[in-house]
Design a protein around this motif. Structure first.
Motif, PDB file in Angstrom:
ATOM      1  N   HIS A  20       0.865  -1.133  -0.046  1.00 32.08           N
ATOM      2  CA  HIS A  20       0.038   0.107  -0.118  1.00 32.08           C
ATOM      3  C   HIS A  20       0.979   1.079  -0.056  1.00 32.08           C
ATOM      4  N   GLY A  21       0.634   2.140  -0.836  1.00 25.30           N
ATOM      5  CA  GLY A  21       1.416   3.416  -1.033  1.00 25.30           C
ATOM      6  C   GLY A  21       0.656   4.491  -0.435  1.00 25.30           C
ATOM      7  N   TYR A  48     -13.457   1.801   0.604  1.00 23.28           N
ATOM      8  CA  TYR A  48     -12.703   0.996   0.418  1.00 23.28           C
ATOM      9  C   TYR A  48     -11.198   1.501   0.787  1.00 23.28           C
ATOM     10  N   VAL A  49     -10.372   0.362   1.054  1.00 23.90           N
ATOM     11  CA  VAL A  49      -8.945   0.594   1.280  1.00 23.90           C
ATOM     12  C   VAL A  49      -8.229  -0.211   0.154  1.00 23.90           C
ATOM     13  N   TYR A  50      -7.346   0.429  -0.669  1.00 19.84           N
ATOM     14  CA  TYR A  50      -6.779  -0.144  -1.598  1.00 19.84           C
ATOM     15  C   TYR A  50      -5.285  -0.756  -1.793  1.00 19.84           C
ATOM     16  N   PHE A  51      -5.126  -1.760  -2.200  1.00 13.08           N
ATOM     17  CA  PHE A  51      -3.514  -2.300  -2.186  1.00 13.08           C
ATOM     18  C   PHE A  51      -3.218  -3.181  -3.376  1.00 13.08           C
ATOM     19  N   GLY A  80      -9.818  -9.078   5.960  1.00 13.97           N
ATOM     20  CA  GLY A  80     -11.022  -9.751   5.923  1.00 13.97           C
ATOM     21  C   GLY A  80     -11.098  -9.867   4.213  1.00 13.97           C
ATOM     22  N   ALA A  81     -12.386 -10.064   3.677  1.00 12.33           N
ATOM     23  CA  ALA A  81     -12.395 -10.221   2.181  1.00 12.33           C
ATOM     24  C   ALA A  81     -12.023  -9.076   1.188  1.00 12.33           C
ATOM     25  N   PHE A  82     -11.458  -9.341   0.307  1.00 15.65           N
ATOM     26  CA  PHE A  82     -11.018  -8.155  -0.751  1.00 15.65           C
ATOM     27  C   PHE A  82     -11.284  -8.660  -2.110  1.00 15.65           C
ATOM     28  N   GLU A  83     -11.428  -7.700  -2.993  1.00 17.20           N
ATOM     29  CA  GLU A  83     -11.730  -7.953  -4.468  1.00 17.20           C
ATOM     30  C   GLU A  83     -10.645  -7.283  -5.346  1.00 17.20           C
ATOM     31  N   ASP A  84     -10.636  -7.706  -6.755  1.00 15.42           N
ATOM     32  CA  ASP A  84     -10.017  -7.104  -7.592  1.00 15.42           C
ATOM     33  C   ASP A  84     -10.619  -5.698  -7.479  1.00 15.42           C
ATOM     34  N   ASP A  85      -9.715  -4.411  -7.911  1.00 16.00           N
ATOM     35  CA  ASP A  85      -9.913  -3.015  -8.119  1.00 16.00           C
ATOM     36  C   ASP A  85     -10.628  -2.867  -9.213  1.00 16.00           C
ATOM     37  N   GLN A  99      -2.578  -6.420 -10.285  1.00 13.20           N
ATOM     38  CA  GLN A  99      -2.668  -6.930  -9.036  1.00 13.20           C
ATOM     39  C   GLN A  99      -3.071  -5.932  -7.935  1.00 13.20           C
ATOM     40  N   SER A 100      -4.383  -5.223  -8.368  1.00 10.98           N
ATOM     41  CA  SER A 100      -4.796  -4.267  -7.750  1.00 10.98           C
ATOM     42  C   SER A 100      -6.230  -4.800  -7.152  1.00 10.98           C
ATOM     43  N   PHE A 101      -6.136  -4.623  -5.668  1.00 13.93           N
ATOM     44  CA  PHE A 101      -7.435  -4.845  -5.047  1.00 13.93           C
ATOM     45  C   PHE A 101      -7.889  -3.902  -3.925  1.00 13.93           C
ATOM     46  N   ARG A 102      -8.899  -4.013  -3.617  1.00 12.23           N
ATOM     47  CA  ARG A 102      -9.904  -3.153  -2.540  1.00 12.23           C
ATOM     48  C   ARG A 102     -10.502  -4.052  -1.545  1.00 12.23           C
ATOM     49  N   SER A 103     -10.635  -3.503  -0.324  1.00 12.11           N
ATOM     50  CA  SER A 103     -11.395  -4.260   0.684  1.00 12.11           C
ATOM     51  C   SER A 103     -12.048  -3.164   1.365  1.00 12.11           C
TER      52      SER A 103
END
Length: 144
Positions: A20-21, A48-51, A80-85, A99-103
């Motif tokens: 996470h930047g 969401y929080v992005y990573f 917890g759970a996360f998904e593709d951004d 490989q970007s995700f959010r939760s």
């Protein structure tokens, strides 16, 4: 910043490592949570929080984050759970090569990457100009 790995688009940082930047000054054990202001749209609270799994995407996050201070890249683990951004996977890069995700769940800081190398100044400025142009047109760049 000491010399380190340069960001390479679409290249995984290390298998299983998520990043996470940001410009926030955090410590191991701290939680990144939804509900904070967007780095790209003043006054907008994020749901969401992005990573990411790539150093390149994390570097952009650290370099483009709003606020004072230097950019930082944290190693994170989802709680917890996360998904593709969908901002990247549906709009720009089908298949999620970034490989970007959010939760909606917090991310736990498990370390900090201190030897990363930023993008060249002209590349960074071009990205900032692009983000500013989107904001000037009122085009919300984030589907949140």
């Amino acid at each position: 910043m000491s010399p380190g790995r340069k960001p390479v688009p679409f290249e995984a940082f290390e298998p299983g490592v998520l990043l996470h930047g940001t410009k926030a000054d955090l410590a191991v054990g701290d939680l990144l949570v939804p509900g904070r202001e967007s780095n790209f749209e003043a006054g907008r609270l994020m749901n969401y929080v992005y990573f990411t799994g790539t150093l390149d995407a994390a570097t952009w996050g650290a370099e483009l984050a709003a606020g004072p201070g230097r950019g930082r890249i944290y190693l994170v683990e989802p709680t917890g759970a996360f998904e593709d951004d969908p901002n990247l996977t549906d709009k720009k890069f089908p298949g999620n090569p970034t490989q970007s995700f959010r939760s909606r769940e917090p991310l736990r800081i498990v370390g900090e990457l201190v030897d990363w190398v930023g993008h060249p100044p002209e590349t960074l400025q071009a990205m900032r100009d692009g983000v500013e142009a989107l904001q000037d047109r009122g085009a919300a760049p984030i589907e949140d």
